[in-house]
Each structure stands twice: as structure tokens, then as C-alpha cells.
Design a protein around this motif. Sequence first.
Motif, mmCIF file in Angstrom:
data_model
loop_
_atom_site.group_PDB
_atom_site.id
_atom_site.type_symbol
_atom_site.label_atom_id
_atom_site.label_comp_id
_atom_site.label_asym_id
_atom_site.label_seq_id
_atom_site.Cartn_x
_atom_site.Cartn_y
_atom_site.Cartn_z
ATOM 1 N N ASN A 184 6.225 -11.783 2.176
ATOM 2 C CA ASN A 184 6.335 -10.671 1.100
ATOM 3 C C ASN A 184 5.098 -10.278 0.652
ATOM 4 O O ASN A 184 4.771 -9.113 0.178
ATOM 5 N N ARG A 185 4.176 -11.247 0.665
ATOM 6 C CA ARG A 185 2.641 -10.674 0.176
ATOM 7 C C ARG A 185 1.966 -9.832 1.425
ATOM 8 O O ARG A 185 1.049 -9.035 0.900
ATOM 9 N N ARG A 187 2.623 -6.837 2.464
ATOM 10 C CA ARG A 187 2.533 -5.412 2.026
ATOM 11 C C ARG A 187 1.331 -5.237 0.899
ATOM 12 O O ARG A 187 0.629 -4.478 0.882
ATOM 13 N N GLU A 188 1.299 -6.438 0.133
ATOM 14 C CA GLU A 188 0.257 -6.259 -1.046
ATOM 15 C C GLU A 188 -1.155 -6.451 -0.448
ATOM 16 O O GLU A 188 -2.107 -5.911 -1.136
ATOM 17 N N LEU A 189 -1.509 -6.551 0.814
ATOM 18 C CA LEU A 189 -2.818 -7.175 1.178
ATOM 19 C C LEU A 189 -3.168 -5.785 2.026
ATOM 20 O O LEU A 189 -4.323 -5.410 2.122
ATOM 21 N N HIS A 191 -3.770 -1.570 2.473
ATOM 22 C CA HIS A 191 -4.040 -0.209 1.955
ATOM 23 C C HIS A 191 -3.987 1.012 2.915
ATOM 24 O O HIS A 191 -4.584 0.926 4.080
ATOM 25 N N THR A 246 -6.158 -3.432 5.891
ATOM 26 C CA THR A 246 -6.168 -4.439 5.068
ATOM 27 C C THR A 246 -7.071 -3.963 3.870
ATOM 28 O O THR A 246 -8.025 -3.296 4.164
ATOM 29 N N LYS A 247 -6.889 -4.463 2.583
ATOM 30 C CA LYS A 247 -7.874 -4.150 1.460
ATOM 31 C C LYS A 247 -9.179 -4.612 1.619
ATOM 32 O O LYS A 247 -10.058 -4.138 1.456
ATOM 33 N N ASP A 378 -2.359 5.316 -0.897
ATOM 34 C CA ASP A 378 -2.436 4.411 -1.901
ATOM 35 C C ASP A 378 -3.700 4.511 -2.739
ATOM 36 O O ASP A 378 -4.804 4.975 -2.541
ATOM 37 N N TRP A 382 -7.869 -0.670 -7.214
ATOM 38 C CA TRP A 382 -8.075 -2.069 -7.221
ATOM 39 C C TRP A 382 -9.375 -2.539 -6.899
ATOM 40 O O TRP A 382 -9.792 -3.650 -6.955
#
Length: 548
Positions: A184-185, A187-189, A191, A246-247, A378, A382
Motif C-alpha cells: 500500500n505504501r 503510491r505514497e512513494l 510523485h 519516486t519522490k 501532485d 512535501w
Amino acid sequence: MDIKYEDTVQCLFFKASQDNVNWDELCQTLNATAYALSKGYIWHRDEFKICRPLITSEYDTPSHLESKTCFGDNIEDEWFIAYLVFKLTEVHNGLIVQIEDNDGDFLLIEAADFLPIWANPETTRNRVFIYNNNVHLIPPTLAELKTPLEITDALKLIVDHPGETKASLQVEKAILERIVAYPNRLRELCHMATISLPIDVASLLILKPALISHLVNSYCNHDIIDEKKCKKPDLHNCIDVSIQFTKFQYAMILNSKPVNSSGHRNPLLQKKKNEIGYKLAFGFQIIMNESKRDKFSSLEYNKYINNLKKNNYFNGNIEGSKDYNQLLLKAQAYFKETESPVISYIYENIAQLMSTNEYKELKQSLQQNSHLYLFEEDSDNWLNVSPDEIDDFLNKNYRKQVQSDDLTKPSIVTSGLSNFLSQRSDYEGIEDNTDEPENGDIQFDCDQFITTLKEMLDVVTLNESDDDCDFSDIETQDYNVVETQLDQELASKICEENKNFKDDSCILSNLVNSMKEEGLSGPTSNILKSIGIKKSEILDSDDDDEFN
């Protein structure tokens, strides 16, 4: 391997039973499972790939598969690989995996606070494995520490004693906390950003989004030679498309130094989407220049072949013979897939992709239909992290909490610094001096000392030959000298006690002034951090005069 990258994760895949194992089939099955689990993940440098080793290790290692993944600067890849390995051992019964990085057993490093007292880098060699989705740590009750544990024996112990070798719940919890958020993580990583790119580069990234990693790395790691060989990308024949980073990659390319930054900058580069697009196009040119190089004459290839010869890979066959050439072709294919410089490997992938009809058709249609590849961008807020957020993060993960009320007392700051600096340390860290009293001050009772000394002087026994000597004068003289010295020492002690608070206040004032002059970070702040004191808690008051 590309010389610019050194951080790697290496995994060895064993089977609990070595009987009737089709290693080629198992390799394909494991890769298929890993690919399905990592679909959509953007690797920073190398993709996770399992293969059969070309040569047998110099140690007596059972048959196995292996993977060696270079993750470069992004440690997120390392822990995602750990997640994949746990899942592989869960899906495929009887699979035992040993996983290490450049620092050794990084799983145990993560769980260092909960390891048994015997466990350290010297004693855990061939004792840490992942089996049936659990961490296994072979204890000294099953294999003595004084004798090196062979990997064949270690595998047998894990299969025969799974209950005894399974690591404690605390150790497993500390490790699983780093991987429990996957998948699940993922997508959070990531951008999503709108970037202005040349049509050929945009087409490649639409067909194969994972190429973004190599364009970013090629640009951010380029040197002056690469810069001279590349032409400046044309900014006028570009289209806007949505690119997923990735971010880590987005922050990396955004903050990298522009090409020819000392000269006049093109006005178009003032826009973020144009600046990033320019850098990606430049990275693409660096990769395409690789077509002029022969990878089989590179320094990496020569080292690779010499290593094969040293390990008797060619079985004594004469160079140029039929058997030698067959082994050489096999070695070259392995080199292209696993050992060649990454930029050379990516060039071949890009060249092959650009030769397909799918690429040519997409490139033609993008001029009119680029809007079909534009998605919501996005926010990059952050990227902005306040000092307080950094302090909160460090406090939560790395520091013990300190009561802020105590910081109002100057003596707490100075005593904390003194206690920290007075402790001894070795390679394992600062020693815990729990046996020593909390208050190290010497308590001196003047009256008791005088009384004891007088009794000692009164107990002097005279020899018969010395009956005529008058000791009263000696006793009185010695007593007067001692009493005078005691008076001077007590007076000095009283003066020192009276100055303690002033000295503490002076020291704290100096610390405050030093922190104000050094900006966001400096030696004073670092010393305070080491004893758990946040700089903001000292500088949050405007009343500096109380320390003056």
C-alpha cells in the motif's frame, strides 16, 4: 557494475530439500512472483532479478539461486527487496533465503535493540535466514559460537529445529515494521508531475515508465566529459506529458545543478516543467552516447573475465577452442544481464524499444494527442519541511524525550553536558555506568575529620628509649598546621559553591549566543542533540537577559 554505485543487496535462495530441484524452473517461477508483487514499483537503479550463479562459490555452498541488486542512494529499494523476499518464502514452501547488504545482516541492524546478548557481527555469520515468512536466528545452544558455522549445517539446523531458530517476537516486530506498509505504501512513494519533454523521450517514458530512473541517474551523475559530448536539447520541439517519479527521484532531479549554470540561462528554464524536462533530455543523450562504446572491452568486463578465470570457470580449456568459446558466450550473456555497467544495459533496452512499431506510432500521434497523457499533477509541498518537523521526527525515532521544564534551569544543561562528556565509550557505544553513584561530589565533614585526626595523633606509642622526648609540642604543631590547611580548604569550597549558579548561567548564556550565531545547525546544537535537548526549546524565549 557501474562504479558510481556501491550499495547493493545480495540474496542467496536455497531449498530445504536439495533433491530433484529444477533450478531453472524455480528461477523462472520466483522471478514471475517477484515481478507480480513489484508491478508498478519504480526501482532507483537495478531491478530485482533472480538468476542461477555462473560459477560455484569457493566455499562449500549448496546449490542455490542468487540476486544482486544495486539500489544506489535510495534505501527504500533495500527494504522493498526485503518485503519481496519475505513474500517469496511465504508463497514457495521450503525456500530459505540469506539476505545481506554492504554492512552485513542489515535485518539484525534494524533489530539491534532486541537482539540476544551473544549476537554481534562476528558471531552471526551464516546464522540469519528468512524461512516460511519468518526471521530465523540460529542460537549458540544449537551451534557453538567458537566454531564457524558452515552454511550447509546452518540450513539443516533451520529445517530440523524451526521452533528453536525462529527469532523472538521483538526482533521480528522491529524488522516487519519497516516492510508492513508494502504494497500500500507504493503510491505514497510516488510523485506525478507535468514535464515538458522532446517527443522521442516522452514516447519512451510513456511506453516504459521505469526508464525515468535511468534518465534521472544519468543526469545527476554526469561528469564534465559527458557534458562536452552532449548537445543542448531543443526546448522548442517539446510536449507536456505527465511523468511519474519516486519522490526521491523528483527531489534529486529538481535540486541537481543545471548544465552550464554559470552562463546565461535560457528563459524557458525558469519554469519548473521545462527545467526538469531539459535535464531528463540531457540524461537521455548521455545514455544514447553509449552506442559508441564496446561493453566487452570495458574495465568492468575485463575484471569479470579475470575473476572467472581465477575460479576455473573455463575448466582449463584453451582460449579460442570450441568449449572455451561456448563458455565465453554464456559468460557474456550473463554479463549483459547482471554485471555490465547499467548505462550500457539501458542503452540496449532503449535501442530495442525505439525499433518497435509501437514506439514509432506513438511518436507520430503524440504531436496531436499529447493531452491524452496529461493527468492531475501532485502537489510538491512535501518538499518543504520545517525545522520543528525535523526535530519531531528525530525525537520520535532517535532520541529519548526530555522534560522541557528542566531546561529552564541552567544547572541541568551544564550537568547534562558534563555527564555526557565524562562517560567512557568503545566501539559498542557509551558504557553504562549504572554502578556509580548518581552524585559524584565528595562529602567532607570538617568536624569528623579533625576528631579522627586528633585521635590518631593521641594514640602514638613512645619507645622506652624516647621517654625524654616531649611530644606535646610536636602534636600541637602538627595539629595547628592541619587545622590551618582545613580552614583554607573550607573557605575555598564555600566560595566555589557560591559561584556555581553564576558559572552555570554564564556557560548557558555562552551556549545560547553560540547557537544564535551558528544558524540552523552547528557544533553547539549537535552536542545538545546528543543528550536529547532540542535547540528550539532553549531559544523559544526572548528573555535572554536572565542568563547575563
